[in-house]
Design an enzyme around this catalytic site. Structure first.
Site, PDB file in Angstrom:
ATOM      1  N   LYS A  14       0.862  -1.200   0.000  1.00 48.04           N
ATOM      2  CA  LYS A  14       0.000   0.000   0.000  1.00 48.04           C
ATOM      3  C   LYS A  14       0.885   1.230   0.000  1.00 48.04           C
ATOM      4  O   LYS A  14       2.064   1.169   0.380  1.00 48.04           O
ATOM      5  CB  LYS A  14      -0.931   0.030   1.213  1.00 48.04           C
ATOM      6  CG  LYS A  14      -0.252   0.017   2.601  1.00 48.04           C
ATOM      7  CD  LYS A  14       0.227   1.338   3.119  1.00 48.04           C
ATOM      8  CE  LYS A  14       0.871   1.237   4.510  1.00 48.04           C
ATOM      9  NZ  LYS A  14       1.689   2.398   4.887  1.00 48.04           N
ATOM     10  N   PRO A  97       9.747  -4.353  -0.677  1.00 46.82           N
ATOM     11  CA  PRO A  97      10.828  -4.053   0.252  1.00 46.82           C
ATOM     12  C   PRO A  97      10.269  -3.737   1.637  1.00 46.82           C
ATOM     13  O   PRO A  97       9.194  -3.142   1.750  1.00 46.82           O
ATOM     14  CB  PRO A  97      11.515  -2.826  -0.352  1.00 46.82           C
ATOM     15  CG  PRO A  97      10.691  -2.384  -1.493  1.00 46.82           C
ATOM     16  CD  PRO A  97       9.608  -3.371  -1.760  1.00 46.82           C
ATOM     17  N   LEU A 102       5.456   0.502   3.164  1.00 48.78           N
ATOM     18  CA  LEU A 102       4.584  -0.023   2.107  1.00 48.78           C
ATOM     19  C   LEU A 102       3.665  -1.130   2.636  1.00 48.78           C
ATOM     20  O   LEU A 102       2.931  -1.753   1.867  1.00 48.78           O
ATOM     21  CB  LEU A 102       5.436  -0.554   0.946  1.00 48.78           C
ATOM     22  CG  LEU A 102       6.321   0.498   0.254  1.00 48.78           C
ATOM     23  CD1 LEU A 102       7.230  -0.164  -0.787  1.00 48.78           C
ATOM     24  CD2 LEU A 102       5.463   1.572  -0.416  1.00 48.78           C
ATOM     25  N   ASP A 139      -2.122  -1.113  10.844  1.00 49.49           N
ATOM     26  CA  ASP A 139      -2.316  -1.121   9.386  1.00 49.49           C
ATOM     27  C   ASP A 139      -2.923  -2.428   8.874  1.00 49.49           C
ATOM     28  O   ASP A 139      -3.261  -2.533   7.695  1.00 49.49           O
ATOM     29  CB  ASP A 139      -0.972  -0.919   8.663  1.00 49.49           C
ATOM     30  CG  ASP A 139      -0.610   0.552   8.527  1.00 49.49           C
ATOM     31  OD1 ASP A 139      -1.460   1.406   8.823  1.00 49.49           O
ATOM     32  OD2 ASP A 139       0.533   0.833   8.118  1.00 49.49           O
TER      33      ASP A 139
END
Ligand code: C5P
Length: 298
Positions: A14, A97, A102, A139
């Site tokens: 994301k 990564p 992300l 998250d």
């Protein structure tokens, strides 16, 4: 479902389309406003029930101890709440990564909950999975919902939004930071607090199907991250030099991205960027994703 059946999930990355911190809450967490959107860059995860194993085992996630591994923690939590006890074998092909802002670990945790529920013939409701997800990390619940959502509270209150269109160029400078997210939250001061109107503006534009306002892609972690890692200032400069008219930070970083209307422009910028970056910096072109995380069909 047969005991050795494998399910595969492509767990997506994301990016945060803006991230504002409004205040520090009484529970020690921070009140935030953000928009999260999945992109077409995924870790490939295979989950197999292995009753012949003593304990669950993960291959392909080096450098993370089992107690810190969110896949392992998701397996334990699922088994505890669903009353299951079958060891799992997980094979991970990591492409996102991490840690980079992300969402790789959070996405893997959400994928684990979905995979186990599927393999055990859905003993838990979707709402139960979302509750478990929130226990695993702020998250994680996002990855169980729609591909784009507005987040508030600690990040776990989610409202689905239309997906943005376009392509992203994502640059991840090679920086190793232990306990990065907690450290950066610890550096946030009241001077970094904003009132949420920038993210509100992003939400309005997405809801109306308009292009995103680049200057609204503010991220409260930019200041502390630059202080901790001056190298991210260079990444910002280099991205602009290569043709990114705007550069934004995703999550607690250090991934930076820029948005382009089409793939051609994004790939051209990627080409110009490559020679300007360090040998261990990572650059990828990814479209916004238009489907939620789910087990692969077939
Ligand atoms: O929820 P997660 O495990 O991702 O959070 C990691 C750390 O980040 C927390 O222990 C907390 O210190 C901080 N955090 C915060 N406010 C949030 C989310 C996380 O202060 N909204």
């Amino acid at each position: 479902m047969s005991k050795n059946q494998t399910v595969t999930i492509h767990a997506p990355a994301k990016i945060n389309l803006g991230l504002e911190i409004l205040s520090r809450r009484d529970d020690g967490y921070h009140e935030l406003r953000s928009v999260l959107s999945m992109v077409d860059l995924s870790d490939e995860l295979h989950f197999t029930m292995r009753p012949d194993f003593e304990i669950s085992h993960i291959d392909g996630v080096p450098g993370v101890s089992p107690s810190d591994n969110l896949i392992m923690r998701a397996i334990s939590l699922f088994n505890e709440r669903a009353g299951k006890d079958v060891p799992m074998y997980v094979r991970a092909f990591k492409r996102i990564p991490a840690p980079a802002g992300l969402g790789s670990a959070s996405s893997n945790a959400a994928a684990t909950l979905v995979a186990l529920n599927h393999l055990h013939n859905s003993p838990l409701e979707r709402s139960d999975l979302v509750r478990l997800a929130a226990e695993l990390g702020s998250d994680v619940p996002f990855f169980l919902g729609s591909s784009t959502a507005a987040a508030s509270g600690t990040g776990t209150t989610l409202t689905p939004l239309p997906d943005p269109s376009g392509w992203t160029v994502i640059v991840v400078p090679q920086i190793d930071l232990i306990a990065k997210t907690a450290k950066l939250y610890g550096m946030i001061t009241p001077d970094d607090y904003t009132d949420g109107t920038l993210v509100e503006n992003v939400v309005k534009n997405l809801s109306a199907g308009s292009t995103l306002p680049p200057d609204a892609l503010f991220n409260a972690f930019s200041r502390p991250l630059r202080k901790l890692m001056p190298y991210v200032g260079k990444i910002n400069r280099v991205m602009r030099e290569a043709g990114c008219s705007h550069v934004a930070l995703s999550g607690a970083g250090p991934a930076h991205y820029s948005i382009f209307p089409n793939e051609r422009e994004a790939r051209e910028v990627r080409q110009r960027l490559q020679p300007l970056l360090g040998p261990h910096d990572y650059v990828v072109v990814a479209a916004f994703r238009h489907s939620p995380l789910d087990v692969d069909a077939g």
